[in-house]
Motif scaffolding. Sequence first.
Motif, PDB file in Angstrom:
ATOM      1  N   SER A 355      18.235  55.712  30.634  1.00  0.00           N
ATOM      2  CA  SER A 355      17.707  54.530  29.953  1.00  0.00           C
ATOM      3  C   SER A 355      18.813  53.488  29.883  1.00  0.00           C
ATOM      4  O   SER A 355      19.861  53.733  29.279  1.00  0.00           O
ATOM      5  CB  SER A 355      17.207  54.889  28.544  1.00  0.00           C
ATOM      6  N   ASN A 356      18.587  52.331  30.497  1.00  0.00           N
ATOM      7  CA  ASN A 356      19.609  51.295  30.600  1.00  0.00           C
ATOM      8  C   ASN A 356      19.169  50.057  29.821  1.00  0.00           C
ATOM      9  O   ASN A 356      18.198  49.409  30.174  1.00  0.00           O
ATOM     10  CB  ASN A 356      19.850  50.945  32.069  1.00  0.00           C
ATOM     11  N   LEU A 357      19.882  49.747  28.749  1.00  0.00           N
ATOM     12  CA  LEU A 357      19.620  48.534  27.963  1.00  0.00           C
ATOM     13  C   LEU A 357      20.779  47.543  28.068  1.00  0.00           C
ATOM     14  O   LEU A 357      20.865  46.594  27.289  1.00  0.00           O
ATOM     15  CB  LEU A 357      19.389  48.891  26.489  1.00  0.00           C
ATOM     16  N   GLY A 358      21.660  47.769  29.034  1.00  0.00           N
ATOM     17  CA  GLY A 358      22.814  46.898  29.195  1.00  0.00           C
ATOM     18  C   GLY A 358      22.437  45.461  29.510  1.00  0.00           C
ATOM     19  O   GLY A 358      23.103  44.524  29.063  1.00  0.00           O
ATOM     20  N   MET A 359      21.339  45.273  30.258  1.00  0.00           N
ATOM     21  CA  MET A 359      20.940  43.908  30.619  1.00  0.00           C
ATOM     22  C   MET A 359      20.442  43.111  29.422  1.00  0.00           C
ATOM     23  O   MET A 359      20.301  41.895  29.499  1.00  0.00           O
ATOM     24  CB  MET A 359      19.864  43.952  31.708  1.00  0.00           C
ATOM     25  N   TYR A 360      20.180  43.807  28.290  1.00  0.00           N
ATOM     26  CA  TYR A 360      19.737  43.118  27.072  1.00  0.00           C
ATOM     27  C   TYR A 360      20.894  42.882  26.095  1.00  0.00           C
ATOM     28  O   TYR A 360      20.666  42.430  24.966  1.00  0.00           O
ATOM     29  CB  TYR A 360      18.650  43.938  26.372  1.00  0.00           C
ATOM     30  N   GLY A 361      22.115  43.185  26.517  1.00  0.00           N
ATOM     31  CA  GLY A 361      23.274  42.945  25.670  1.00  0.00           C
ATOM     32  C   GLY A 361      23.535  44.025  24.644  1.00  0.00           C
ATOM     33  O   GLY A 361      24.364  43.841  23.745  1.00  0.00           O
ATOM     34  N   ILE A 362      22.849  45.168  24.749  1.00  0.00           N
ATOM     35  CA  ILE A 362      23.076  46.283  23.820  1.00  0.00           C
ATOM     36  C   ILE A 362      24.372  46.985  24.221  1.00  0.00           C
ATOM     37  O   ILE A 362      24.481  47.528  25.322  1.00  0.00           O
ATOM     38  CB  ILE A 362      21.897  47.272  23.836  1.00  0.00           C
ATOM     39  N   SER A 363      25.344  46.982  23.328  1.00  0.00           N
ATOM     40  CA  SER A 363      26.659  47.530  23.681  1.00  0.00           C
ATOM     41  C   SER A 363      26.602  49.035  23.907  1.00  0.00           C
ATOM     42  O   SER A 363      27.161  49.551  24.871  1.00  0.00           O
ATOM     43  CB  SER A 363      27.675  47.203  22.588  1.00  0.00           C
ATOM     44  N   GLU A 364      25.930  49.755  23.009  1.00  0.00           N
ATOM     45  CA  GLU A 364      25.724  51.196  23.198  1.00  0.00           C
ATOM     46  C   GLU A 364      24.601  51.665  22.286  1.00  0.00           C
ATOM     47  O   GLU A 364      24.305  51.053  21.266  1.00  0.00           O
ATOM     48  CB  GLU A 364      26.998  51.986  22.914  1.00  0.00           C
ATOM     49  N   ALA A 378      22.156  57.215  28.163  1.00  0.00           N
ATOM     50  CA  ALA A 378      21.915  55.869  27.646  1.00  0.00           C
ATOM     51  C   ALA A 378      23.046  54.954  28.096  1.00  0.00           C
ATOM     52  O   ALA A 378      24.217  55.210  27.805  1.00  0.00           O
ATOM     53  CB  ALA A 378      21.819  55.887  26.123  1.00  0.00           C
ATOM     54  N   ILE A 379      22.692  53.866  28.812  1.00  0.00           N
ATOM     55  CA  ILE A 379      23.676  52.954  29.377  1.00  0.00           C
ATOM     56  C   ILE A 379      23.698  51.661  28.572  1.00  0.00           C
ATOM     57  O   ILE A 379      22.660  51.003  28.405  1.00  0.00           O
ATOM     58  CB  ILE A 379      23.358  52.636  30.851  1.00  0.00           C
ATOM     59  N   GLY A 380      24.888  51.280  28.079  1.00  0.00           N
ATOM     60  CA  GLY A 380      25.035  50.026  27.355  1.00  0.00           C
ATOM     61  C   GLY A 380      25.485  48.907  28.274  1.00  0.00           C
ATOM     62  O   GLY A 380      25.493  49.036  29.505  1.00  0.00           O
ATOM     63  N   SER A 381      25.871  47.786  27.687  1.00  0.00           N
ATOM     64  CA  SER A 381      26.298  46.631  28.474  1.00  0.00           C
ATOM     65  C   SER A 381      27.782  46.730  28.810  1.00  0.00           C
ATOM     66  O   SER A 381      28.550  47.443  28.149  1.00  0.00           O
ATOM     67  CB  SER A 381      26.030  45.341  27.699  1.00  0.00           C
ATOM     68  N   ASN A 394      36.689  45.694  33.176  1.00  0.00           N
ATOM     69  CA  ASN A 394      35.292  45.818  32.750  1.00  0.00           C
ATOM     70  C   ASN A 394      34.957  47.290  32.562  1.00  0.00           C
ATOM     71  O   ASN A 394      35.210  48.109  33.454  1.00  0.00           O
ATOM     72  CB  ASN A 394      34.354  45.219  33.804  1.00  0.00           C
ATOM     73  N   VAL A 395      34.388  47.612  31.408  1.00  0.00           N
ATOM     74  CA  VAL A 395      33.987  48.992  31.133  1.00  0.00           C
ATOM     75  C   VAL A 395      32.558  48.996  30.614  1.00  0.00           C
ATOM     76  O   VAL A 395      32.041  47.985  30.130  1.00  0.00           O
ATOM     77  CB  VAL A 395      34.913  49.670  30.099  1.00  0.00           C
ATOM     78  N   VAL A 396      31.898  50.132  30.729  1.00  0.00           N
ATOM     79  CA  VAL A 396      30.552  50.312  30.206  1.00  0.00           C
ATOM     80  C   VAL A 396      30.526  51.561  29.329  1.00  0.00           C
ATOM     81  O   VAL A 396      31.135  52.583  29.672  1.00  0.00           O
ATOM     82  CB  VAL A 396      29.504  50.436  31.347  1.00  0.00           C
ATOM     83  N   SER A 397      29.862  51.460  28.186  1.00  0.00           N
ATOM     84  CA  SER A 397      29.765  52.599  27.279  1.00  0.00           C
ATOM     85  C   SER A 397      28.530  53.428  27.629  1.00  0.00           C
ATOM     86  O   SER A 397      27.421  52.900  27.756  1.00  0.00           O
ATOM     87  CB  SER A 397      29.668  52.108  25.830  1.00  0.00           C
ATOM     88  N   VAL A 398      28.724  54.733  27.782  1.00  0.00           N
ATOM     89  CA  VAL A 398      27.664  55.643  28.203  1.00  0.00           C
ATOM     90  C   VAL A 398      27.537  56.762  27.162  1.00  0.00           C
ATOM     91  O   VAL A 398      28.545  57.364  26.775  1.00  0.00           O
ATOM     92  CB  VAL A 398      27.970  56.246  29.592  1.00  0.00           C
ATOM     93  N   THR A 399      26.313  57.014  26.715  1.00  0.00           N
ATOM     94  CA  THR A 399      26.061  58.068  25.728  1.00  0.00           C
ATOM     95  C   THR A 399      25.121  59.115  26.319  1.00  0.00           C
ATOM     96  O   THR A 399      24.024  58.771  26.773  1.00  0.00           O
ATOM     97  CB  THR A 399      25.438  57.497  24.444  1.00  0.00           C
ATOM     98  N   LEU A 400      25.548  60.360  26.314  1.00  0.00           N
ATOM     99  CA  LEU A 400      24.720  61.460  26.792  1.00  0.00           C
ATOM    100  C   LEU A 400      24.099  62.184  25.592  1.00  0.00           C
ATOM    101  O   LEU A 400      24.818  62.716  24.745  1.00  0.00           O
ATOM    102  CB  LEU A 400      25.534  62.448  27.626  1.00  0.00           C
ATOM    103  N   SER A 401      22.771  62.161  25.503  1.00  0.00           N
ATOM    104  CA  SER A 401      22.059  62.965  24.507  1.00  0.00           C
ATOM    105  C   SER A 401      21.603  64.235  25.209  1.00  0.00           C
ATOM    106  O   SER A 401      20.949  64.168  26.251  1.00  0.00           O
ATOM    107  CB  SER A 401      20.851  62.209  23.952  1.00  0.00           C
TER     108      SER A 401
END
Length: 443
Positions: A355-364, A378-381, A394-401
């Motif tokens: 699930s990628n919400l990075g394009m909506y500016g959600i950091s994580e 879960a992919i953040g911006s 440039n880094v991206v925050s990634v959360t594994l549930s």
Amino acid sequence: MTEGTIISWSKSEGDEVAAGDVLCEIQTDKAVLPLEVDEEGILAKILAPANSTDVKIGTPIAMIAEEGEDWKSISGPVLESGSAVTDEKPLKDEAAAEFSSVRHLGATPTLIGPAVRGLLEQYNINANEVRPTGPKSLLLKGDILKYVKEKGLKPVVLTDKGPVESEQQQPKVSVMPNKFVMAPVSRKEVESQAKAMKKQQSPYKPGLVSDFVDLELTNVRKVIAKRLTESKGTIPHAYSVIQCPLDEVLELRKSLKKDGIAVSVNDFIIKASACALESVPEVNVTMVQGQVRHESSVDISIAVATDNGLITPIVKGAAGLGIQAISATVKELATRARANKLKPHEFQGGSFSISNLGMYGISEFSAIINPPQCAILAIGSGSLKLDASGKPINVVSVTLSYNSEAISEDSAANFLDSFKTYLSQPAYLLLGGFKTKSQAVSI
């Protein structure tokens, strides 16, 4: 699925139908599917018009007349367009038999329409006393009216036989501190006090309250809410977070774009996830009947937002696909998902979700596991961060549930480490991963 919505009818009343013909389109939990008829005859009556919602499984939606029958004389309980189907009390005697969704008129009537039932109750008539003249002994409204005329019956009038109090007997309740005082009062005084209280009920004036619109929940949103609530309440969720560098991915994407190959960052994320799942197969698992099942194929579900709700089309065999093939597959699936044209096998199943919400500016954020899968990423911006040398990257925050019953903390950590490695060196993704560096895979 326990209920659905009639989207449209492919046949009209009076049309001939044969086995295999598409009768109508039904919106299920997550897709619009055609309903094929398995009988021959004439579509005599549509009982559930287009846009009928909450139609439960087993509810009759149409009547099919046999060849040679007068289909125009067939009637049934037609639902109002867009109305919900409610459960009715079981019918007595032979009418209690269960009927199929598409009712084929047979030897014994199994259905009494609301108009017929209303007349039976209005004139207090036993249905067994009326001779049915409809097809295959179906009781019609005309049969009841004819019986009423022949017997000279009159409607039964229900009266309230309870005691009626006079105006002088009606009590007045006056509120006093800590006690009630009862006193006789006339009806006019009661009405005048009621009007006065009504005027004082609300100090608000029309126009001060903002306008609003009530939107009915779609079947998809109802099912999503139900399943995610069950998932969050029954699956032991555990979470692991990692930050992955993106500069190499962005540079490679620019280079491919110059060569006429348009791919997104999300395509690299899907490919990196697939390769990481191959490297750490302990995460590519599902939970089936309390047993952990190791899936042989890496099938990744991608969350796609539609007007009706969220749906997760599957990129099958993602580990064996190139970046360009993944990009084309995702675009094609997302387009058909938003048009409600996905087939069940294209969104049911999968071994892992993204699930990628990075394009909506959600950091994580943390996503909820989609059972029977055991993990979702879960992919953040993307954001700028200083590395150890003080250089901005440039880094991206990634959360594994993940399901802590099926996946250990070590396996989750190994998966995220592998995922980070692939994003850090995306050139290997064009070759299919570290295990197949000698065998180039087309992009």
